[in-house]
Motif scaffolding. Sequence first.
Motif, PDB file in Angstrom:
ATOM      1  N   LYS A 542       0.829  -1.211   0.000  1.00 26.18           N
ATOM      2  CA  LYS A 542       0.000   0.000   0.000  1.00 26.18           C
ATOM      3  C   LYS A 542       0.861   1.258   0.000  1.00 26.18           C
ATOM      4  N   THR A 543       1.974   1.230   0.733  1.00 29.35           N
ATOM      5  CA  THR A 543       2.867   2.393   0.732  1.00 29.35           C
ATOM      6  C   THR A 543       3.514   2.589  -0.637  1.00 29.35           C
ATOM      7  N   ASN A 545       1.928   2.014  -3.328  1.00 26.89           N
ATOM      8  CA  ASN A 545       0.789   2.295  -4.220  1.00 26.89           C
ATOM      9  C   ASN A 545       0.531   1.159  -5.203  1.00 26.89           C
ATOM     10  N   HIS A 548      -4.434  -0.979  -3.220  1.00 30.23           N
ATOM     11  CA  HIS A 548      -5.212   0.207  -2.855  1.00 30.23           C
ATOM     12  C   HIS A 548      -6.315  -0.180  -1.869  1.00 30.23           C
TER      13      HIS A 548
END
Length: 548
Positions: A542-543, A545, A548
Amino acid sequence: MLGEYLASPLLPQKIQPEKKYEQLAEGYEEVLQIIDTSFTVIDEMTSEDEEAPTEVVCSGLERAMLKVEELGSLTVTKNGEVTELIDKQADALGDKISDFLQNQEAGELKWLDTQLKVKQSTGGWRTRLKVLWAKLIDRITIWSRFVVQKYRTYRDLISSWFGLSDHDQQAGHSTTLAAFLYETDKKIESLPFVYRRLFDFRREVEDSFLIHNPVQVDKCEKALELWKTGFPSAISVIGEKGSGKTTFIRHLSKNLFEEEKQHLVGFDTTAWKPEDLVRSVAKQLKLNETTTVNELIEKVKKRRSGSVIIIENIQNTFLRTITGYEGIKTLMYLISATKKEVLWVVSASRYAWEFLDVALKVSDYFTHSIKADGLSEQEIRELILRRQKASGYQLWFNADETTQKSRSYQKLLDDEEAAQEYLKERYFEKLAKMADGNASVAMIFWIRSIKEYDDTHFTIEPFDFSSTERLEGFDANALFAMSAFIRHDTLTISELAMILHINTVEAEMVISRLLSRGLLLSTGDFYRLNDLIYRQVVRLLKTKNILH
């Protein structure tokens, strides 16, 4: 007026007798659970287990006996408190009336009455003053936090300019991935057999430990009612790996669908080709040899009409490639063409479902959607403590260095029970944030928090939930490979090669690197993400990207 000073402490809302004895009732239920668990687990023991069945049972019965003795003492204490309070107020009332009748001195009573009236008239402005003061304190607190945050931001920026950053020092304190996995495995192995069984997140959950949201069950009940009245309905159960999708569906099967004809279809491996999907579904529904989806639709309408068909793991019916969506499209066509005759219930991993919903709008094929990974902080707490109580062991929470300096905690040091409750609240607040509604993740980090145990108690150490999030040194292929395992759960080397658009040799090298670091586990030719590191991988992606 006498009632205000003498009788009010005896009012039910002040004494709260139901709460006192409700605690005792819960305690005796806990005793029965300890005994039941102790006798149940011995059926699953093997000769390889270090503990003998008789030792497990005897140990459980000893903990149950200690609990009974504790409840007996608590009963005497509770009864004594109520009796003492009644006797005290009765003596006080008798003394007041006696003084008034013998001495004819009503002065004290009039003075008490005057005090009561003053108290009632001044209560309003005191309350308003307290509210204003609380609001002022809140504003000061918020402003001070803002100032501190700005100070830290500029301090870090200036430190980085002059090469004074403490990044390397922080990295040194971070638990390495290999150490985290090794310590977790050793921790699980060292636990008593009863405890290992109760907190085995890979086991099917027993009904007594089931945590579910009644609202979700109600939605499924409405879907069933609509379908029975002739309205086409279908249910999707969505959640992260280990979040309880299968457990929720089993609950529906045993309770809501108990009187319905049921059929179970599962995709443990990938079936992304239409012919493979049709063949697998037809075989599991016992519909003879079927080669086309239209043929399968006709057979389902004729021979499975009026049934509930459960399909688990539909994330394994596609591959994220240009040609890899034909299997899921075929499945959606089958469901849409037969959902008047059949109530379809499917489960899928959250990140696969979210991707498919963007790509194919799969949610449009379902009338009711259930999120299985939405456990609240209170539900996470109940999930852990139900199992803990069934083990018969008591809990002791340690305070970390930050908490020991906290003024809120220091005020409670003279009250052991209140201090433990405070530490418990803080612990479960952090655990719930880390678990993010996922039951398996919560149990993994609970096990990691166990510092030590003896015959009666488990000591819980505040676990630094952020210390295991530092996953570094992965190239683009490794990161996208991890995202593929998050979405698909189980993949082969050739399937991963198709998803990443690389050859099988390169895919095998990526898998080998992930295996060596403990992120993947293998079963034959199939590979899956290690459950123990699931949350950290999700946060990393998630960091970046990627998820999501």
